[in-house]
Design a protein around this motif. Structure first.
Motif, PDB file in Angstrom:
ATOM      1  N   ALA A 151       6.464 -12.650   3.527  1.00  0.00           N
ATOM      2  CA  ALA A 151       6.031 -11.279   3.232  1.00  0.00           C
ATOM      3  C   ALA A 151       4.592 -11.268   2.732  1.00  0.00           C
ATOM      4  O   ALA A 151       3.771 -10.446   3.167  1.00  0.00           O
ATOM      5  N   GLY A 152       4.276 -12.176   1.799  1.00  0.00           N
ATOM      6  CA  GLY A 152       2.925 -12.235   1.269  1.00  0.00           C
ATOM      7  C   GLY A 152       1.901 -12.568   2.337  1.00  0.00           C
ATOM      8  O   GLY A 152       0.839 -11.937   2.420  1.00  0.00           O
ATOM      9  N   ARG A 153       2.203 -13.537   3.166  1.00  0.00           N
ATOM     10  CA  ARG A 153       1.304 -13.920   4.252  1.00  0.00           C
ATOM     11  C   ARG A 153       1.134 -12.768   5.241  1.00  0.00           C
ATOM     12  O   ARG A 153       0.012 -12.486   5.695  1.00  0.00           O
ATOM     13  N   SER A 154       2.216 -12.105   5.582  1.00  0.00           N
ATOM     14  CA  SER A 154       2.162 -11.007   6.545  1.00  0.00           C
ATOM     15  C   SER A 154       1.334  -9.843   6.013  1.00  0.00           C
ATOM     16  O   SER A 154       0.615  -9.183   6.769  1.00  0.00           O
ATOM     17  N   LEU A 155       1.421  -9.588   4.707  1.00  0.00           N
ATOM     18  CA  LEU A 155       0.594  -8.544   4.118  1.00  0.00           C
ATOM     19  C   LEU A 155      -0.882  -8.923   4.208  1.00  0.00           C
ATOM     20  O   LEU A 155      -1.738  -8.073   4.471  1.00  0.00           O
ATOM     21  N   GLY A 156      -1.174 -10.211   4.005  1.00  0.00           N
ATOM     22  CA  GLY A 156      -2.560 -10.657   4.037  1.00  0.00           C
ATOM     23  C   GLY A 156      -3.205 -10.556   5.407  1.00  0.00           C
ATOM     24  O   GLY A 156      -4.370 -10.189   5.530  1.00  0.00           O
ATOM     25  N   VAL A 157      -2.434 -10.873   6.459  1.00  0.00           N
ATOM     26  CA  VAL A 157      -3.007 -10.864   7.813  1.00  0.00           C
ATOM     27  C   VAL A 157      -2.657  -9.601   8.586  1.00  0.00           C
ATOM     28  O   VAL A 157      -3.205  -9.351   9.656  1.00  0.00           O
TER      29      VAL A 157
END
Length: 282
Positions: A151-157
């Protein structure tokens, strides 16, 4: 009175476990975005994940309070010991869950969906449905554990990418090392409570084999993610040293199974995941 109740709830959310999962989510975001220039969003990630993870943990504790009361290592938990009301804990868990998931959705819909998926796999699939039925429930618990970093990675990219999937896979593969070493150490407790475990179902030798294989694959997944991220050589070497330590302990627990080695692997596995995620964030 209020202070003591807050303390009891803090104990009930398993602060070390919640902190580790929260760290993976923040690391996932920071692997794509510099925190110095995105501090507001980073704080929103921290807040939403903390609420969602804490809410799901409270609901787990509420559902498993009868199991906890039967095991020596958990019988002093606030719900099992009667320090907190089950009804109140249920509503607090629901409220925290709704706040966390709703906040995540408000931040970014894709991020919200992944946070909701993690909550669903943890509370509904793992805890309510499978935990008391099959030892394979830990696979779905692992899926839930991998969702914060994804989730955190997906929000970042802005979308789900290969690096995020690799990081989630690394957590999923790390889960057997974490849970199975623990179930080997506390096998009698789990049997007393009627919770199915891999050591009880397949034996200690097979369980240790799975631990060794999953540890190796978890290290490979994290290393691949680090390479794809373009991690600096110095950090990559440190990650390689940490991964080697995990594999050596896992293989050692396989060939020379002792209580000391098994407990060392359990402790090191958590420190390894924390350190690896911090390196990815840096």
């Amino acid at each position: 009175m209020v202070r003591e109740r807050i303390r009891q709830y803090f104990l009930l959310i398993k602060p070390l476990q919640t902190g580790l999962l929260l760290t993976t989510g923040l690391a996932g975001y920071m692997s794509a975005r510099c925190p110095l220039f995105n501090l507001g969003t980073l704080l929103e990630v921290a807040g939403s994940l903390f609420l969602a993870i804490s809410g799901s943990t409270l609901l787990n504790m509420w559902w498993d309070r009868d199991i906890d009361a039967k095991m020596g290592r958990t019988c002093r938990r606030p719900l099992a010991a009667g320090a907190l009301s089950p009804t109140e804990t249920l509503w607090v868990g629901i409220a925290l869950s709704l706040l966390g998931i709703g906040w995540a959705w408000w931040v970014y819909p894709t991020y919200g969906v992944l946070v909701l998926a993690g909550w669903f796999f943890d509370v509904v699939v793992y805890t309510l449905w499978l935990k008391r039925r099959t030892c394979w429930s830990i696979v779905w618990g692992g899926v839930a554990g991998g969702m914060p970093v994804l989730a955190g990675r997906s929000l970042g990219v802005g979308h789900v990418d290969a690096i995020g999937i690799l990081l989630a896979l690394a957590v999923l593969l790390w889960i057997p090392t974490h849970i199975m070493t623990f179930s080997l150490r506390h096998l009698e407790d789990y049997q007393t409570a009627g919770v199915p475990t891999f050591p009880a179902r397949y034996g200690a030798a097979t369980t240790r084999t799975i631990i060794s294989i999953s540890s190796l694959l978890a290290a490979v997944a994290i290393t691949l993610a680090a390479i794809l991220l373009g991690m600096a050589w110095g950090y990559l070497r440190l990650l390689a040293v940490l991964s080697t330590g995990l594999v050596i302990l896992a293989v050692g627990a396989w060939f020379r199974p002792t209580e000391r080695v098994n407990f060392s692997l359990y402790k090191y596995a958590s420190l390894y995941m924390l350190a690896a995620m911090l390196l990815l964030a840096l």
